[in-house]
Design an enzyme around this catalytic site. Structure first.
Site, PDB file in Angstrom:
ATOM      1  N   GLY A 145     102.000 -36.615 -43.810  1.00 44.30           N
ATOM      2  CA  GLY A 145     100.639 -36.086 -43.786  1.00 44.30           C
ATOM      3  C   GLY A 145      99.826 -36.314 -45.045  1.00 44.30           C
ATOM      4  O   GLY A 145      98.600 -36.345 -44.989  1.00 44.30           O
ATOM      5  N   ASP A 146     100.489 -36.456 -46.207  1.00 39.46           N
ATOM      6  CA  ASP A 146      99.775 -36.651 -47.469  1.00 39.46           C
ATOM      7  C   ASP A 146     100.561 -37.633 -48.334  1.00 39.46           C
ATOM      8  O   ASP A 146     100.846 -37.383 -49.497  1.00 39.46           O
ATOM      9  CB  ASP A 146      99.602 -35.302 -48.182  1.00 39.46           C
ATOM     10  CG  ASP A 146      98.715 -35.396 -49.419  1.00 39.46           C
ATOM     11  OD1 ASP A 146      97.861 -36.309 -49.478  1.00 39.46           O
ATOM     12  OD2 ASP A 146      98.865 -34.564 -50.331  1.00 39.46           O
ATOM     13  N   TYR A 147     100.885 -38.772 -47.747  1.00 37.95           N
ATOM     14  CA  TYR A 147     101.823 -39.691 -48.375  1.00 37.95           C
ATOM     15  C   TYR A 147     101.102 -40.705 -49.248  1.00 37.95           C
ATOM     16  O   TYR A 147     100.309 -41.516 -48.764  1.00 37.95           O
ATOM     17  CB  TYR A 147     102.629 -40.414 -47.298  1.00 37.95           C
ATOM     18  CG  TYR A 147     103.860 -41.102 -47.833  1.00 37.95           C
ATOM     19  CD1 TYR A 147     105.007 -40.381 -48.136  1.00 37.95           C
ATOM     20  CD2 TYR A 147     103.877 -42.475 -48.040  1.00 37.95           C
ATOM     21  CE1 TYR A 147     106.139 -41.006 -48.629  1.00 37.95           C
ATOM     22  CE2 TYR A 147     105.003 -43.117 -48.529  1.00 37.95           C
ATOM     23  CZ  TYR A 147     106.129 -42.373 -48.823  1.00 37.95           C
ATOM     24  OH  TYR A 147     107.259 -42.988 -49.320  1.00 37.95           O
ATOM     25  N   ASN A 185     103.193 -38.817 -54.632  1.00 35.61           N
ATOM     26  CA  ASN A 185     104.059 -37.860 -53.936  1.00 35.61           C
ATOM     27  C   ASN A 185     105.437 -38.433 -53.637  1.00 35.61           C
ATOM     28  O   ASN A 185     106.145 -37.933 -52.758  1.00 35.61           O
ATOM     29  CB  ASN A 185     103.400 -37.398 -52.625  1.00 35.61           C
ATOM     30  CG  ASN A 185     102.491 -36.195 -52.842  1.00 35.61           C
ATOM     31  OD1 ASN A 185     102.542 -35.563 -53.890  1.00 35.61           O
ATOM     32  ND2 ASN A 185     101.662 -35.898 -51.869  1.00 35.61           N
TER      33      ASN A 185
END
Length: 308
Positions: free
Chosen positions: A204-206, A210
């Site tokens: 989702g927030d790659y 991260n």
């Protein structure tokens, strides 16, 4: 209970105050007490604060009772991170940091310690993209039965509503064609998605920041904002990484298109779906940035969208 002596990172303070105003300030003021509670509950010894740390989470480097290293994460209670602990539990260390304990009511998690100062941003872009995709493939697994994760379709539906509202922002007056293209593309993609069977757990927030170096595995993902849906949606956020470098390169438009094509080929996804989701996600992020007054990031996102 005595609150531990530490300073809250400036980036966390600035972000939470900007995004959440009075509620965010109240959370920041409660953080030392909350940290003290979980240091005691999980029998942890504080080593230091992770700097600069997360944008909406406090990360403390700690030692467990047996002396092993770990990280205590206290996250701001935003809706996107509500199911982070469930995704980490499902992955169970496969491609992501392992979770040792959690208290979802306080967004508290005790996590495997990775090397917070060494992310994929430390690698040259081509190498970083290769490593990023290899790690991301490990995260793309079937979700558990009766899972709590939001679908891409439902989540994007909410984003589309917000994008439609922000379309009328005075600062977005010249962006109407780009916003309309993003809205049209996302509508088409969602219609097509309804007929597709790809239903995987997504990060989702790659992005490169991260994915951290670790001892157990060369690279492990952190900080998911989990969704369930198609791989192209997850890959789209990776496609927009390192925008400042891309914008300053010779022929940035061609470089942007090559990046999307290469990622699509390496991940075996439809390049047009990846281009469409990438354009939608960066336009949405650009207008969100405009709305909160972050003109620097808004400019980067929207410039990249125009290249696509």
């Amino acid at each position: 209970m005595t609150a531990p002596a530490f300073s809250i990172p400036a980036r966390l303070q600035d972000t939470v105050r900007c995004w959440a105003s009075d509620r965010g300030q109240a959370w920041l003021e409660a953080l030392p007490g909350l940290a003290a509670e979980y240091l005691a509950r999980w029998e942890l010894t504080l080593e230091r604060v992770c700097e600069p740390g997360g944008q909406i989470s406090l990360v403390l480097l700690v030692r467990r009772a047996d002396g092993s290293p770990a990280a205590l994460k206290l996250g701001y209670p935003d809706p996107e991170g509500e199911q982070e602990h469930r995704a980490l539990a499902h992955w169970d260390g496969h491609g992501a940091v392992r979770m040792y304990a959690c208290a979802p009511e306080d967004r508290a998690m005790l996590l495997e310690r990775a090397q917070g100062e060494v992310s994929l941003r430390s690698l040259p872009e081509n190498k970083a993209m290769l490593e990023a995709l290899g790690t991301l493939r490990r995260l793309w697994v079937a979700p558990p039965e009766a899972h709590p994760f939001t679908s891409v379709a439902d989540y994007v539906g909410g984003l589309r509503a917000e994008l439609t509202r922000r379309r009328s922002l005075p600062a977005a007056a010249e962006l109407t064609p780009l916003v309309d293209e993003a809205l049209d593309l996302s509508a088409t993609l969602l219609q097509d998605t309804a007929a597709r069977e790809e239903n995987l757990l997504l990060h989702g927030d790659y992005h490169h920041g991260n994915v951290l170096a670790a001892e157990r595995s060369p690279w492990l993902a952190i900080d998911p904002k989990p969704l369930v849906g198609e791989r192209a949606y997850d890959l789209a956020w990776l496609a927009q990484d390192r925008l400042e470098t891309l914008a300053g390169s010779p022929g940035p438009e061609a470089a942007a298109r090559r990046r999307v094509q290469r990622l699509a080929a390496d991940a075996a996804v439809d390049p047009e779906r990846l281009r469409g989701w990438t354009l939608f996600r960066v336009v949405e992020a650009g207008l969100w940035s405009l709305d909160v007054g972050d003109t620097r990031h808004a400019s980067l996102f929207l410039e990249f969208a125009a290249m696509l």
